[in-house]
Design an enzyme around this catalytic site. Structure first.
Site, PDB file in Angstrom:
ATOM      1  CB  THR A  17      39.866  31.862  45.398  1.00 15.70           C
ATOM      2  OG1 THR A  17      39.405  31.303  44.202  1.00 15.70           O
ATOM      3  CG2 THR A  17      39.058  31.311  46.536  1.00 15.70           C
ATOM      4  CB  CYS A 176      43.143  40.729  47.421  1.00 18.23           C
ATOM      5  SG  CYS A 176      43.694  39.379  46.365  1.00 18.23           S
ATOM      6  CB  THR A 179      39.532  39.190  46.659  1.00 16.00           C
ATOM      7  OG1 THR A 179      40.571  38.267  46.967  1.00 16.00           O
ATOM      8  CG2 THR A 179      38.325  38.915  47.530  1.00 16.00           C
TER       9      THR A 179
END
Length: 188
Positions: A17, A176, A179
């Site tokens: 997330t 990331c 993500t």
């Protein structure tokens, strides 16, 4: 305002997330990616981690365990109903319950909520935090999105809140591994 990763993420249970909330030029936008990761495996690419609550007047996004986050969405909705949509009061009462309740305090999630006046982060430690600059980010890619959004807000002349959020999320997704680029945006 950088928020440290909760202990559960550092233990390696669940890392997933990026949730970003940007308040700029009279509007507020909340964005979330769609990736759900368990260990080193991508379990889902298109999860919806940003929702509208309380007659579509409140935006909410979560980072952490999915089942726990759904519990928090329900609890937040209940508190908003109880306090007639007063987001600050509902957030404080929710954080208090979350910290003191034996079952709730084991939840592994963080929540960002926003309405037309307030942007708040709620944690299981009893925190209700409001950013100084109108930007909040949580999750594994939160600090990447936060940094990008701050730079865009300061130097991206003419960008609205949606453009800042979208660009910052794309940057976070490029950096990331937890993500992805399957974003959901909600705006007030």
């Amino acid at each position: 305002m950088p928020i440290p990763e909760p202990d559960f993420a550092l233990r390696g249970k669940i890392r997933s997330t990026t949730i970003l909330c940007v308040r700029h030029s009279g509007s507020v936008v909340m964005a979330g990616d769609g990736q759900v990761t368990l260990g080193q495996t991508i379990m889902k690419r298109g999860a919806r981690k940003v929702r509208r609550l309380h007659n579509d007047a409140v935006l909410a996004g979560f980072a952490g365990s999915t089942a726990d986050a759904l519990t928090l969405f329900d609890r937040c909705e209940s508190k908003l109903q109880e306090y007639n949509g007063n987001l600050r009061r509902a957030a404080v009462e929710m954080a208090r319950d979350w910290r003191t309740d034996r079952v709730l305090r084991r939840l592994e999630a963080m929540l960002v909520v926003a309405d037309v006046e307030n942007s708040l982060l709620i944690s299981g430690a009893g925190d209700v935090l409001e950013p100084d600059d109108g930007i909040i980010a949580i999750g594994a890619g939160g600090n990447f999105a936060l940094s990008a959004a701050r730079a865009l807000m300061r130097h991206g002349q003419g960008l609205n809140a949606r453009a800042i959020a979208e660009s910052a999320m794309r940057i976070a997704a490029e950096i990331c591994v937890y993500t992805n680029d399957q974003f959901v945006f909600e705006e007030l």
